[in-house]
Scaffold this active site. Structure first.
Site, PDB file in Angstrom:
ATOM      1  N   SER A 138      95.353   4.896  -9.492  1.00 35.95           N
ATOM      2  CA  SER A 138      94.622   5.999 -10.135  1.00 35.95           C
ATOM      3  C   SER A 138      95.059   7.280  -9.454  1.00 35.95           C
ATOM      4  O   SER A 138      95.511   7.255  -8.298  1.00 35.95           O
ATOM      5  CB  SER A 138      93.117   5.801  -9.939  1.00 35.95           C
ATOM      6  OG  SER A 138      92.408   7.007 -10.140  1.00 35.95           O
ATOM      7  N   TYR A 151      85.753   4.071  -4.745  1.00 37.49           N
ATOM      8  CA  TYR A 151      86.792   3.887  -5.762  1.00 37.49           C
ATOM      9  C   TYR A 151      88.139   4.414  -5.261  1.00 37.49           C
ATOM     10  O   TYR A 151      89.174   3.740  -5.402  1.00 37.49           O
ATOM     11  CB  TYR A 151      86.359   4.603  -7.052  1.00 37.49           C
ATOM     12  CG  TYR A 151      87.315   4.412  -8.199  1.00 37.49           C
ATOM     13  CD1 TYR A 151      87.374   3.203  -8.883  1.00 37.49           C
ATOM     14  CD2 TYR A 151      88.166   5.444  -8.610  1.00 37.49           C
ATOM     15  CE1 TYR A 151      88.255   3.024  -9.935  1.00 37.49           C
ATOM     16  CE2 TYR A 151      89.049   5.271  -9.663  1.00 37.49           C
ATOM     17  CZ  TYR A 151      89.086   4.056 -10.318  1.00 37.49           C
ATOM     18  OH  TYR A 151      89.972   3.881 -11.362  1.00 37.49           O
TER      19      TYR A 151
HETATM   20  N1  LIG Z   1      89.799   4.568 -17.708  1.00 37.35           N
HETATM   21  C1  LIG Z   1      90.191   5.420 -16.778  1.00 37.35           C
HETATM   22  O1  LIG Z   1      89.927   6.641 -16.852  1.00 37.35           O
HETATM   23  C2  LIG Z   1      91.033   4.955 -15.634  1.00 37.35           C
HETATM   24  C3  LIG Z   1      91.703   5.909 -14.845  1.00 37.35           C
HETATM   25  C4  LIG Z   1      92.477   5.488 -13.764  1.00 37.35           C
HETATM   26  C5  LIG Z   1      92.567   4.137 -13.488  1.00 37.35           C
HETATM   27  N2  LIG Z   1      91.887   3.240 -14.241  1.00 37.35           N
HETATM   28  C6  LIG Z   1      92.003   1.826 -13.884  1.00 37.35           C
HETATM   29  O2  LIG Z   1      92.523   1.114 -14.989  1.00 37.35           O
HETATM   30  C7  LIG Z   1      92.045  -0.221 -14.944  1.00 37.35           C
HETATM   31  C8  LIG Z   1      91.452  -0.585 -16.289  1.00 37.35           C
HETATM   32  O3  LIG Z   1      90.429   0.340 -16.589  1.00 37.35           O
HETATM   33  P1  LIG Z   1      89.750   0.445 -18.022  1.00 37.35           P
HETATM   34  O4  LIG Z   1      89.328   1.848 -18.139  1.00 37.35           O
HETATM   35  O5  LIG Z   1      90.609  -0.170 -19.049  1.00 37.35           O
HETATM   36  O6  LIG Z   1      88.440  -0.461 -17.749  1.00 37.35           O
HETATM   37  P2  LIG Z   1      87.546  -1.403 -18.695  1.00 37.35           P
HETATM   38  O7  LIG Z   1      86.221  -1.497 -18.015  1.00 37.35           O
HETATM   39  O8  LIG Z   1      87.608  -0.949 -20.107  1.00 37.35           O
HETATM   40  O9  LIG Z   1      88.301  -2.799 -18.564  1.00 37.35           O
HETATM   41  C9  LIG Z   1      88.361  -3.469 -17.337  1.00 37.35           C
HETATM   42  C10 LIG Z   1      88.312  -4.962 -17.590  1.00 37.35           C
HETATM   43  O10 LIG Z   1      88.386  -5.626 -16.336  1.00 37.35           O
HETATM   44  C11 LIG Z   1      87.512  -6.730 -16.377  1.00 37.35           C
HETATM   45  N3  LIG Z   1      87.085  -7.092 -15.031  1.00 37.35           N
HETATM   46  C12 LIG Z   1      86.233  -6.400 -14.233  1.00 37.35           C
HETATM   47  N4  LIG Z   1      86.028  -7.066 -13.093  1.00 37.35           N
HETATM   48  C13 LIG Z   1      86.761  -8.205 -13.170  1.00 37.35           C
HETATM   49  C14 LIG Z   1      86.929  -9.306 -12.312  1.00 37.35           C
HETATM   50  N5  LIG Z   1      86.291  -9.380 -11.146  1.00 37.35           N
HETATM   51  N6  LIG Z   1      87.756 -10.303 -12.698  1.00 37.35           N
HETATM   52  C15 LIG Z   1      88.403 -10.249 -13.898  1.00 37.35           C
HETATM   53  N7  LIG Z   1      88.258  -9.232 -14.759  1.00 37.35           N
HETATM   54  C16 LIG Z   1      87.439  -8.221 -14.407  1.00 37.35           C
HETATM   55  C17 LIG Z   1      86.334  -6.268 -17.220  1.00 37.35           C
HETATM   56  O11 LIG Z   1      85.620  -7.383 -17.765  1.00 37.35           O
HETATM   57  C18 LIG Z   1      87.005  -5.409 -18.270  1.00 37.35           C
HETATM   58  O12 LIG Z   1      87.282  -6.141 -19.447  1.00 37.35           O
HETATM   59  C19 LIG Z   1      91.041  -0.287 -13.780  1.00 37.35           C
HETATM   60  O13 LIG Z   1      91.709  -0.800 -12.638  1.00 37.35           O
HETATM   61  C20 LIG Z   1      90.681   1.163 -13.554  1.00 37.35           C
HETATM   62  O14 LIG Z   1      90.284   1.416 -12.232  1.00 37.35           O
HETATM   63  C21 LIG Z   1      91.122   3.606 -15.317  1.00 37.35           C
END
Ligand SMILES: NC(=O)c1ccc[n+]([C@@H]2O[C@H](COP(=O)([O-])OP(=O)(O)OC[C@H]3O[C@@H](n4cnc5c(N)ncnc54)[C@H](O)[C@@H]3O)[C@@H](O)[C@H]2O)c1
Length: 254
Positions: A138, A151
């Site tokens: 991130s 985070y």
């Molecule tokens: N959305 C953003 O703005 C953003 C920005 C930077 C980084 N990220 C990173 O991108 C990645 C995905 O984010 P997103 O926004 O698509 O999130 P999201 O919440 O839409 O999807 C994340 C998925 O991970 C699954 N998950 C959570 N804990 C888990 C576990 N212990 N074991 C297996 N699966 C698990 C959840 O069930 C969910 O389906 C994350 O690592 C997040 O930190 C997101």
């Protein structure tokens, strides 16, 4: 270009948001997609969407923070060519108001979860003659973001693990990179706005959109396109690098 025919790909957290967009795109490019998910219904829904479009996908219920579950799940998957450590959870708080429980929960999913998958996947990739690992960090790994103590810690660890793995397995033909999105519009974002800013959802959504100099949040499909490139043979010269995908967040916020 960017074909993944006959490649077996594990995507953690592939049932929602960025991971789901990656699963759909990678399957479109010919990969056999394996979705590892805490939320098995979300995994099943993504699998149905992919198979209905003629792609190959399987879902596995698994908590990546539990090493034995990861070992058992990877054994069911069998051969892998690409690992995407994408599963992650959010947390709002500073160092002096983050509880030990919250700190450990974020650590266990975001850091230990990635480690567990690396621990199991690397020997399999080595046996297979190499492969690609892509970790989701991130912008919080390299910029001080307000109220994101635990985070940011977890994403800094993802960046450091990426460098370490890229170095250690250079000669095993394993490339390892990470991507650093700024705000991307996914259920992850909607969920933490609803949880932490009830009643101020529109105001906070607008504020989060504007925090990218480009004026909006990213789309999961845009992040998936970068992931596709980095996991493809066309990116064969790229390892040990972090790729911001951030609407100018890191370099243009002045
Ligand atoms: N959305 C953003 O703005 C953003 C920005 C930077 C980084 N990220 C990173 O991108 C990645 C995905 O984010 P997103 O926004 O698509 O999130 P999201 O919440 O839409 O999807 C994340 C998925 O991970 C699954 N998950 C959570 N804990 C888990 C576990 N212990 N074991 C297996 N699966 C698990 C959840 O069930 C969910 O389906 C994350 O690592 C997040 O930190 C997101």
């Amino acid at each position: 270009m960017f074909k993944l025919t006959n490649k077996s790909v594990i995507i953690t957290g592939g049932g929602s948001g960025i991971g789901k967009a990656m699963a759909v795109l990678f399957a479109q490019q010919g990969a056999e997609v394996h979705i590892i998910e805490l939320n098995d219904q979300a995994a099943a829904d993504t699998v149905s969407e992919i198979t209905a479009a003629g792609g190959k996908a399987t879902g596995y219920a698994c908590d990546v923070s539990k090493q034995q579950q990861v070992i058992d799940t990877f054994a069911k998957v069998g051969k892998i060519d690409i690992l995407i450590n994408n599963a992650g959870i959010a947390h709002i708080g500073r160092a002096d108001n983050t509880s030990t429980e919250d700190f450990e929960r974020v650590f266990n999913v975001n850091v230990k979860g990635a480690y567990n998958c690396l621990y199991v996947a690397i020997p399999a990739l080595k046996t297979n003659g190499g492969g690609v690992i892509l970790n989701t960090a991130s912008i919080a790994a390299s910029v001080g973001i307000t109220d994101r103590f635990a985070y940011s810690m977890s994403k800094g660890a993802i960046h450091a693990m990426t460098l370490s793995v890229a170095r250690d397995y250079l000669h095993d033909n394993i490339r390892c990179n990470c991507i650093s999105p700024a705000r991307v519009h996914t259920p992850f974002v909607d969920g933490f706005i609803a949880k932490n800013y009830a009643g101020r959802e529109d105001e906070i959504f607008e504020k989060l959109s504007k925090s990218q100099p480009i004026g909006r949040m990213g789309k999961p499909e845009e992040v998936a396109a970068l992931a596709l490139y980095l996991c493809s043979d066309e990116a064969g010269f790229i390892t040990g690098t972090d790729y911001p995908i951030d609407g100018g967040f890191i370099t243009l916020n002045n």
